[in-house]
Design a protein around this motif. Structure first.
Motif, PDB file in Angstrom:
ATOM      1  N   ILE A 121      10.135  47.768  37.697  1.00  0.00           N
ATOM      2  CA  ILE A 121       9.823  49.051  37.055  1.00  0.00           C
ATOM      3  C   ILE A 121      11.069  49.928  37.022  1.00  0.00           C
ATOM      4  CG2 ILE A 121       8.479  51.186  37.307  1.00  0.00           C
ATOM      5  CD1 ILE A 121       6.237  49.372  38.464  1.00  0.00           C
ATOM      6  N   VAL A 122      11.352  50.498  35.866  1.00  0.00           N
ATOM      7  CA  VAL A 122      12.557  51.314  35.693  1.00  0.00           C
ATOM      8  C   VAL A 122      12.231  52.758  35.334  1.00  0.00           C
ATOM      9  CG1 VAL A 122      13.990  49.347  35.025  1.00  0.00           C
ATOM     10  CG2 VAL A 122      12.764  50.628  33.257  1.00  0.00           C
ATOM     11  N   GLU A 123      10.960  53.051  35.067  1.00  0.00           N
ATOM     12  CA  GLU A 123      10.614  54.419  34.672  1.00  0.00           C
ATOM     13  C   GLU A 123       9.202  54.761  35.141  1.00  0.00           C
ATOM     14  OE1 GLU A 123      11.650  56.772  30.732  1.00  0.00           O
ATOM     15  OE2 GLU A 123       9.868  55.533  30.395  1.00  0.00           O
ATOM     16  N   ALA A 131      11.359  46.969  32.939  1.00  0.00           N
ATOM     17  CA  ALA A 131      12.642  46.789  32.263  1.00  0.00           C
ATOM     18  C   ALA A 131      12.485  46.101  30.919  1.00  0.00           C
ATOM     19  CB  ALA A 131      13.594  45.992  33.156  1.00  0.00           C
ATOM     20  N   ASP A 132      11.469  45.249  30.760  1.00  0.00           N
ATOM     21  CA  ASP A 132      11.264  44.551  29.488  1.00  0.00           C
ATOM     22  C   ASP A 132      10.450  45.363  28.491  1.00  0.00           C
ATOM     23  OD1 ASP A 132       8.729  44.452  30.548  1.00  0.00           O
ATOM     24  OD2 ASP A 132       8.594  42.264  30.651  1.00  0.00           O
ATOM     25  N   GLY A 133      10.156  46.629  28.838  1.00  0.00           N
ATOM     26  CA  GLY A 133       9.400  47.499  27.947  1.00  0.00           C
ATOM     27  C   GLY A 133       7.909  47.501  28.193  1.00  0.00           C
ATOM     28  N   THR A 134       7.420  46.630  29.066  1.00  0.00           N
ATOM     29  CA  THR A 134       5.988  46.607  29.387  1.00  0.00           C
ATOM     30  C   THR A 134       5.579  47.935  30.009  1.00  0.00           C
ATOM     31  OG1 THR A 134       6.031  44.227  29.779  1.00  0.00           O
ATOM     32  CG2 THR A 134       4.194  45.447  30.718  1.00  0.00           C
ATOM     33  N   SER A 164      -7.446  41.955  33.310  1.00  0.00           N
ATOM     34  CA  SER A 164      -6.241  41.675  32.539  1.00  0.00           C
ATOM     35  C   SER A 164      -5.029  41.671  33.465  1.00  0.00           C
ATOM     36  CB  SER A 164      -6.057  42.738  31.458  1.00  0.00           C
ATOM     37  OG  SER A 164      -5.742  43.991  32.046  1.00  0.00           O
ATOM     38  N   PRO A 165      -3.942  41.021  33.090  1.00  0.00           N
ATOM     39  CA  PRO A 165      -2.738  41.028  33.942  1.00  0.00           C
ATOM     40  C   PRO A 165      -2.255  42.438  34.246  1.00  0.00           C
ATOM     41  CG  PRO A 165      -2.548  39.339  32.246  1.00  0.00           C
ATOM     42  CD  PRO A 165      -3.780  40.129  31.913  1.00  0.00           C
ATOM     43  N   HIS A 166      -2.315  43.337  33.265  1.00  0.00           N
ATOM     44  CA  HIS A 166      -1.865  44.710  33.509  1.00  0.00           C
ATOM     45  C   HIS A 166      -2.773  45.410  34.515  1.00  0.00           C
ATOM     46  CE1 HIS A 166       0.609  45.198  29.534  1.00  0.00           C
ATOM     47  NE2 HIS A 166       1.021  44.212  30.310  1.00  0.00           N
TER      48      HIS A 166
END
Length: 339
Positions: free
Chosen positions: A186-188, A260-263, A290-292
């Protein structure tokens, strides 16, 4: 004298040779057994690095003066990873309150001590104005451990929004949180608010008023207990509003985590829980696994078990939290709450 050895000498020599032949395999076996014992014996576990709270609590203000070792956030991340929602099938347990927990440790810091710890960690920040109830108001001016905390709809890193103000104690907790989130890619962190203005007339918490000096009488109220001609006591003024943790800059409402991949792990779209259901443990499964949804629960439950925040509220708490997680530190609390 004959040069040939006597019968007694020959007998003694044979005995010694036989003894040596017997002792040799015993010695080898003994050495092999000792070697196997050394291999099979469990090695002493290396002492675990102290977590952020332990380092601060054990040393009082010592670590805050800059004499601590490595920065604590990495250890904080390791602590957050233990005992999460999927911790090897172990039953979920809310942490028991402890004075050495990180929430209690950070909440108990003085303003100066909090400043010193932020500087020791190298947290990018600047003083803030416009939050009168916040004890030590600051703005985060850069990423924490590679994770950016961004107000919803605010793209500028140096936002002037009052919702981006936080008490320095909350920022220390967010620094630990960032170290953990970074391990998950996670970046944000997108939040709705940290600080929010308190109700009109609200004042920051203070110590309880002192009792009247011994022997001094308090004025009697008019009515049944008042004597004729005695002046009635004034009606006490209404108590000022009690500010919530947002007004004190000690809370954050998280709307989403971005990888980081936008997810985007969005609380409103991906939590998929039910009001009144437990957020973690048995019965906490999302409506649609769900995975999320599963990843969001794992993150949330790991944060809760860490003792980093006194209060963790999810959409399972009520409609008001349908689209965010609420994390806060209460400086005078002696409990943990998860809903």
């Amino acid at each position: 004298m004959s040069a040939l050895p006597s019968r007694r000498a020959l007998t003694l020599g044979a005995a010694l040779i036989g003894a040596a032949a017997l002792l040799t395999p015993l010695g080898i076996a003994s050495l092999r057994h000792a070697s196997e014992e050394r291999v099979d014996a469990p090695a002493a576990a290396a002492p675990a690095p102290p977590g952020a709270a332990t380092a601060l609590a054990d040393g009082g203000d010592g670590p805050l003066d800059g004499d601590a070792g490595a920065p604590a956030p990495a250890d904080g991340a390791a602590a957050l990873l233990d005992g999460g929602w999927d911790a090897g099938g172990a039953p979920f347990e809310l942490p028991a309150w402890s004075a050495s927990s990180r929430a209690a440790t950070y909440g108990g810091l003085s303003a100066d001590g909090c400043d010193r710890e932020m500087k020791r960690r190298g947290i990018p920040h600047a003083p803030a104005r416009g939050a009168p109830l916040v004890d030590r108001p600051i703005r985060i001016t850069g990423p924490l451990r590679g994770v950016t905390f961004r107000g919803d709809g605010v793209a500028k890193p140096r936002s002037a929004s009052p919702f981006d103000i936080a008490d320095c104690r909350l920022v220390l907790a967010l620094d630990d949180l960032a170290a953990f989130l970074a391990t998950r890619g996670i970046v944000e962190v997108v939040h709705f608010s940290m600080h929010r203005p308190g109700p009109a007339g609200a004042v920051a918490p203070t110590k309880a008023p002192a009792k009247p000096p011994a022997g001094k009488k308090t004025p009697k109220a008019a009515g049944k207990g008042a004597k004729p001609g005695e002046r009635a006591a004034k009606k006490p003024a209404a108590a000022p509003g009690r500010p919530n943790q947002h007004a004190l800059g000690l809370a954050i409402d998280v709307a989403a985590f971005v990888k980081a991949d936008g997810t985007r792990l969005d609380v409103k779209a991906d939590w998929l829980g039910a009001i009144g259901a437990p957020p973690c443990g048995p019965g906490s499964e999302p409506k649609a696994p769900s995975p999320h949804a599963l990843e969001l629960r794992e993150i949330l439950c790991s944060i809760s078990t860490s003792g980093l925040f006194n209060v963790v509220l999810t959409p399972n708490a009520n409609e008001a939290h349908a689209d965010h997680f609420h994390f806060d530190i209460k400086r005078d609390a002696r409990y943990f709450l998860l809903e």
